[in-house]
Every structure is written in structure tokens, then in C-alpha cells.
Write a protein that holds these residues in place. Structure first.
Motif, PDB file in Angstrom:
ATOM      1  N   VAL A  25       0.966  -1.007  -0.084  1.00 44.97           N
ATOM      2  CA  VAL A  25       0.028  -0.061   0.119  1.00 44.97           C
ATOM      3  C   VAL A  25       0.926   1.378  -0.010  1.00 44.97           C
ATOM      4  CG1 VAL A  25      -1.676   1.332   1.256  1.00 44.97           C
ATOM      5  CG2 VAL A  25      -1.972  -1.222   0.969  1.00 44.97           C
ATOM      6  N   ILE A  26       1.975   1.224   0.847  1.00 45.84           N
ATOM      7  CA  ILE A  26       3.031   2.273   0.789  1.00 45.84           C
ATOM      8  C   ILE A  26       3.542   2.582  -0.571  1.00 45.84           C
ATOM      9  CG2 ILE A  26       5.002   3.278   1.644  1.00 45.84           C
ATOM     10  CD1 ILE A  26       4.144   1.695   4.383  1.00 45.84           C
ATOM     11  N   ALA A  27       3.903   1.597  -1.184  1.00 45.06           N
ATOM     12  CA  ALA A  27       4.235   1.741  -2.470  1.00 45.06           C
ATOM     13  C   ALA A  27       3.358   2.332  -3.669  1.00 45.06           C
ATOM     14  CB  ALA A  27       5.032   0.479  -2.999  1.00 45.06           C
ATOM     15  N   VAL A  28       2.112   1.790  -3.422  1.00 45.82           N
ATOM     16  CA  VAL A  28       1.222   2.147  -4.342  1.00 45.82           C
ATOM     17  C   VAL A  28       0.744   3.700  -4.171  1.00 45.82           C
ATOM     18  CG1 VAL A  28      -1.378   2.083  -5.131  1.00 45.82           C
ATOM     19  CG2 VAL A  28       0.179  -0.219  -4.828  1.00 45.82           C
ATOM     20  N   LYS A  29       0.733   3.981  -2.881  1.00 52.07           N
ATOM     21  CA  LYS A  29       0.594   5.612  -2.589  1.00 52.07           C
ATOM     22  C   LYS A  29       1.630   6.236  -3.044  1.00 52.07           C
ATOM     23  CE  LYS A  29      -0.822   8.539   1.021  1.00 52.07           C
ATOM     24  NZ  LYS A  29      -1.250   8.732   2.533  1.00 52.07           N
ATOM     25  N   GLU A  30       2.826   5.856  -3.132  1.00 50.59           N
ATOM     26  CA  GLU A  30       4.224   6.652  -3.533  1.00 50.59           C
ATOM     27  C   GLU A  30       3.980   6.567  -5.249  1.00 50.59           C
ATOM     28  OE1 GLU A  30       8.570   6.147  -4.632  1.00 50.59           O
ATOM     29  OE2 GLU A  30       7.876   5.323  -2.696  1.00 50.59           O
ATOM     30  N   THR A  93       3.305  -6.952  -9.000  1.00 49.67           N
ATOM     31  CA  THR A  93       4.044  -7.316  -7.650  1.00 49.67           C
ATOM     32  C   THR A  93       4.585  -6.034  -7.096  1.00 49.67           C
ATOM     33  OG1 THR A  93       6.406  -7.511  -8.576  1.00 49.67           O
ATOM     34  CG2 THR A  93       4.866  -9.477  -8.635  1.00 49.67           C
ATOM     35  N   LEU A  94       5.036  -6.311  -5.684  1.00 49.73           N
ATOM     36  CA  LEU A  94       5.684  -5.097  -5.170  1.00 49.73           C
ATOM     37  C   LEU A  94       7.045  -4.611  -5.912  1.00 49.73           C
ATOM     38  CD1 LEU A  94       6.073  -3.084  -2.711  1.00 49.73           C
ATOM     39  CD2 LEU A  94       7.133  -5.009  -1.423  1.00 49.73           C
ATOM     40  N   GLU A  95       7.661  -5.695  -6.136  1.00 46.76           N
ATOM     41  CA  GLU A  95       8.732  -5.248  -6.991  1.00 46.76           C
ATOM     42  C   GLU A  95       8.476  -4.397  -8.236  1.00 46.76           C
ATOM     43  OE1 GLU A  95       8.138  -8.299  -5.954  1.00 46.76           O
ATOM     44  OE2 GLU A  95       9.472  -8.241  -4.211  1.00 46.76           O
ATOM     45  N   ASP A  96       7.498  -4.814  -9.066  1.00 45.46           N
ATOM     46  CA  ASP A  96       6.950  -3.995 -10.427  1.00 45.46           C
ATOM     47  C   ASP A  96       6.645  -2.763  -9.561  1.00 45.46           C
ATOM     48  OD1 ASP A  96       7.048  -6.307 -11.769  1.00 45.46           O
ATOM     49  OD2 ASP A  96       5.016  -6.874 -11.369  1.00 45.46           O
ATOM     50  N   ILE A  97       5.799  -2.510  -8.623  1.00 48.71           N
ATOM     51  CA  ILE A  97       5.592  -0.998  -8.214  1.00 48.71           C
ATOM     52  C   ILE A  97       6.886  -0.100  -7.800  1.00 48.71           C
ATOM     53  CG2 ILE A  97       4.275   0.248  -6.315  1.00 48.71           C
ATOM     54  CD1 ILE A  97       2.329  -1.382  -8.199  1.00 48.71           C
ATOM     55  N   GLU A  98       7.686  -0.926  -7.397  1.00 49.39           N
ATOM     56  CA  GLU A  98       8.919  -0.086  -6.682  1.00 49.39           C
ATOM     57  C   GLU A  98       9.744   0.198  -8.163  1.00 49.39           C
ATOM     58  OE1 GLU A  98      10.840  -3.219  -4.365  1.00 49.39           O
ATOM     59  OE2 GLU A  98       9.915  -2.132  -2.438  1.00 49.39           O
ATOM     60  N   GLN A  99       9.618  -0.645  -9.398  1.00 43.83           N
ATOM     61  CA  GLN A  99      10.153  -0.237 -10.293  1.00 43.83           C
ATOM     62  C   GLN A  99       9.567   0.870 -11.101  1.00 43.83           C
ATOM     63  OE1 GLN A  99      11.473  -3.386 -13.101  1.00 43.83           O
ATOM     64  NE2 GLN A  99      11.817  -4.587 -11.751  1.00 43.83           N
ATOM     65  N   MET A 100       8.373   1.254 -10.992  1.00 44.94           N
ATOM     66  CA  MET A 100       7.547   2.081 -11.304  1.00 44.94           C
ATOM     67  C   MET A 100       7.818   3.383 -10.831  1.00 44.94           C
ATOM     68  SD  MET A 100       3.591   0.550 -11.935  1.00 44.94           S
ATOM     69  CE  MET A 100       3.574  -1.231 -12.225  1.00 44.94           C
ATOM     70  N   TYR A 104       8.971   6.853 -12.179  1.00 40.27           N
ATOM     71  CA  TYR A 104       8.044   8.122 -12.126  1.00 40.27           C
ATOM     72  C   TYR A 104       8.974   9.113 -11.148  1.00 40.27           C
ATOM     73  CZ  TYR A 104       4.276   5.104 -13.559  1.00 40.27           C
ATOM     74  OH  TYR A 104       3.360   4.436 -14.350  1.00 40.27           O
ATOM     75  N   THR A 105       9.810   8.861 -10.566  1.00 38.52           N
ATOM     76  CA  THR A 105      10.722   9.842  -9.573  1.00 38.52           C
ATOM     77  C   THR A 105      11.637  10.343 -10.466  1.00 38.52           C
ATOM     78  OG1 THR A 105      11.648   8.135  -8.391  1.00 38.52           O
ATOM     79  CG2 THR A 105       9.603   9.022  -7.214  1.00 38.52           C
ATOM     80  N   SER A 106      12.218   9.532 -11.234  1.00 33.59           N
ATOM     81  CA  SER A 106      13.551   9.970 -12.146  1.00 33.59           C
ATOM     82  C   SER A 106      13.033  11.274 -13.064  1.00 33.59           C
ATOM     83  CB  SER A 106      13.857   8.717 -13.063  1.00 33.59           C
ATOM     84  OG  SER A 106      12.851   8.769 -14.277  1.00 33.59           O
ATOM     85  N   LYS A 107      14.166  11.725 -13.468  1.00 34.58           N
ATOM     86  CA  LYS A 107      13.823  12.947 -14.200  1.00 34.58           C
ATOM     87  C   LYS A 107      13.201  12.699 -15.628  1.00 34.58           C
ATOM     88  CE  LYS A 107      16.208  17.050 -16.649  1.00 34.58           C
ATOM     89  NZ  LYS A 107      17.366  17.233 -17.016  1.00 34.58           N
ATOM     90  N   SER A 132      11.138  -3.093 -20.945  1.00 35.19           N
ATOM     91  CA  SER A 132      11.211  -4.195 -19.689  1.00 35.19           C
ATOM     92  C   SER A 132       9.979  -4.964 -19.521  1.00 35.19           C
ATOM     93  CB  SER A 132      11.814  -3.333 -18.705  1.00 35.19           C
ATOM     94  OG  SER A 132      10.726  -2.902 -17.968  1.00 35.19           O
ATOM     95  N   ALA A 133      10.282  -6.103 -18.638  1.00 31.93           N
ATOM     96  CA  ALA A 133       9.022  -6.926 -18.264  1.00 31.93           C
ATOM     97  C   ALA A 133       7.937  -6.087 -17.709  1.00 31.93           C
ATOM     98  CB  ALA A 133       9.603  -8.127 -17.445  1.00 31.93           C
ATOM     99  N   VAL A 134       8.358  -5.069 -16.844  1.00 30.07           N
ATOM    100  CA  VAL A 134       7.428  -4.297 -15.996  1.00 30.07           C
ATOM    101  C   VAL A 134       6.780  -3.425 -16.921  1.00 30.07           C
ATOM    102  CG1 VAL A 134       6.883  -2.431 -14.351  1.00 30.07           C
ATOM    103  CG2 VAL A 134       8.444  -4.278 -13.880  1.00 30.07           C
ATOM    104  N   GLY A 135       7.439  -2.697 -18.064  1.00 28.93           N
ATOM    105  CA  GLY A 135       6.889  -1.886 -18.866  1.00 28.93           C
ATOM    106  C   GLY A 135       5.868  -2.582 -19.967  1.00 28.93           C
ATOM    107  N   GLN A 136       6.255  -3.994 -20.213  1.00 28.93           N
ATOM    108  CA  GLN A 136       5.426  -4.541 -20.979  1.00 28.93           C
ATOM    109  C   GLN A 136       4.010  -4.992 -20.357  1.00 28.93           C
ATOM    110  OE1 GLN A 136       5.977  -5.537 -24.343  1.00 28.93           O
ATOM    111  NE2 GLN A 136       7.228  -3.930 -24.336  1.00 28.93           N
ATOM    112  N   LYS A 137       4.369  -5.357 -19.068  1.00 27.80           N
ATOM    113  CA  LYS A 137       3.065  -5.727 -18.216  1.00 27.80           C
ATOM    114  C   LYS A 137       2.328  -4.523 -18.167  1.00 27.80           C
ATOM    115  CE  LYS A 137       4.052  -8.145 -14.587  1.00 27.80           C
ATOM    116  NZ  LYS A 137       4.474  -8.612 -13.141  1.00 27.80           N
ATOM    117  N   ILE A 138       2.776  -3.173 -18.200  1.00 24.45           N
ATOM    118  CA  ILE A 138       2.032  -2.072 -17.812  1.00 24.45           C
ATOM    119  C   ILE A 138       1.086  -1.902 -19.257  1.00 24.45           C
ATOM    120  CG2 ILE A 138       2.086   0.333 -17.900  1.00 24.45           C
ATOM    121  CD1 ILE A 138       4.214   0.250 -15.942  1.00 24.45           C
TER     122      ILE A 138
END
Length: 175
Positions: A25-30, A93-100, A104-107, A132-138
Motif C-alpha cells: 500500500v505504501i508503494a502504491v501510494k508513492e 508485484t511489489l517489485e513491479d511497483i517499486e520499479q514504476m 516516475y521519480t526519475s527526471k 522491460s518486463a514491467v513496462g510490457q506488463k503495464i
């Protein structure tokens, strides 16, 4: 002794699952803060309060009562993060959200979200992420995810509006 061991193991597993849910939930909120979703719902909440004020305009409601209604917005935003995390959990997954969140926080991610002109390096960063795998999943889940988020947002809006009206009713004000 086996019963005590089993109970302790069960408690450890439940605590671990709950902690993972909190982290999720914290990761999704971020994520929803970084990608602008929360800012959008801030404007929805502001409009909701203004609509409720209009509905109750026949009453002389003191500022301190309106302040208590406005404080409900913070609880509502936390509730939104919890609700939306269920939609995210279906696909990511949590790891997917962390990659997102990293994107999103990068320039490059901030410039993309703000629809600014991107440098060649930023375009490369975004291309690499979305390949990437996460990008493809999105990309693969975008339509279904959007439908889930819209459905949950409608529920959240109704619940939040009802809660605010209930707060006013508890103070003796009714439509």
C-alpha cells in the motif's frame, strides 16, 4: 509443544503477510502520488467539498464544522491508496511497483508525466523501461487496469461523499 510451534508459525506468517500488504500500500501510494493520480483526486475532493457546501447552503454551518469535513479528505486519500492497491495487486508485484516508482521519480519520468520535451537520454530511459518486463506488463494490462481503477474510484467517491454528509448529519445538519 507442536501446537505452540504451529501457533507461533501461524502468527509469524500472518504478521509477515500484513507487513507485506502495508509495504505494498505504501508503494502504491508513492506511485499514485508520483504519477499524478493523487493530485487528480485532490481536485476531486475539493470539488466534492464545494458541492456539499452548495447542497447545505440553506444551513448556517460554522467554519469549525467545515474544517472537520475537510479533515476527512486526508482519511479519504489514505482510503484511496488502499482501494487502488487492490487493483494494482491484481497485475503487479511489489517489485513491479517499486520499479514504476523508480521511473516516475526519475527526471525522465517526471518530464514524461509533466508532458515536457524529453532529451534523447530521457527517451532512451523511457524506451528501456517500457521494453522491460514491467513496462510490457503495464502496456498489456492498461485497459483492464484503467477499468478497475475507474470502478474503484466511483466506489471511493460515493463512500467519501457519504462519509462527509454523515459527518454533517451527526452535527445536526441535514439536506
Amino acid at each position: 509443544m507442536k501446537i505452540v510451534y504451529a501457533l507461533m508459525l501461524s502468527l509469524a506468517l500472518i504478521t509477515s503477510v500484513h507487513a507485506q500488504d502495508d509495504d505494498y500500500v505504501i508503494a502504491v501510494k508513492e506511485c499514485i502520488v508520483s504519477n499524478g493520480t493523487m493530485a487528480y483526486y485532490d481536485t476531486v475532493l475539493e470539488a466534492m467539498v464545494e458541492d456539499i457546501k452548495t447542497e447545505f447552503s440553506s444551513h448556517t454551518i460554522p467554519d469549525n464544522v467545515w474544517e472537520s469535513v475537510a479533515r476527512e479528505k486526508e482519511f479519504a486519500k489514505n482510503g484511496l491508496a488502499i482501494m487502488l492497491s487492490q487493483a494494482y495487486k491484481t497485475y503487479f508485484t511489489l517489485e513491479d511497483i517499486e520499479q514504476m516508482n523508480g521511473l516516475y521519480t526519475s527526471k525522465a519520468g517526471r518530464n514524461m508525466l509533466q508532458k515536457k520535451t524529453l532529451s534523447k537520454e530521457e527517451v532512451k530511459t523511457l524506451d528501456a523501461f517500457y521494453n522491460s518486463a514491467v513496462g510490457q506488463k503495464i502496456q498489456a494490462t492498461q485497459s483492464d487496469m484503467s477499468a478497475s481503477l475507474r470502478r474503484l474510484a466511483k466506489i471511493w467517491i460515493n463512500n467519501t461523499s457519504n462519509k462527509m454528509v454523515t459527518l454533517l448529519s451527526e452535527q445536526g445538519y441535514s439536506l
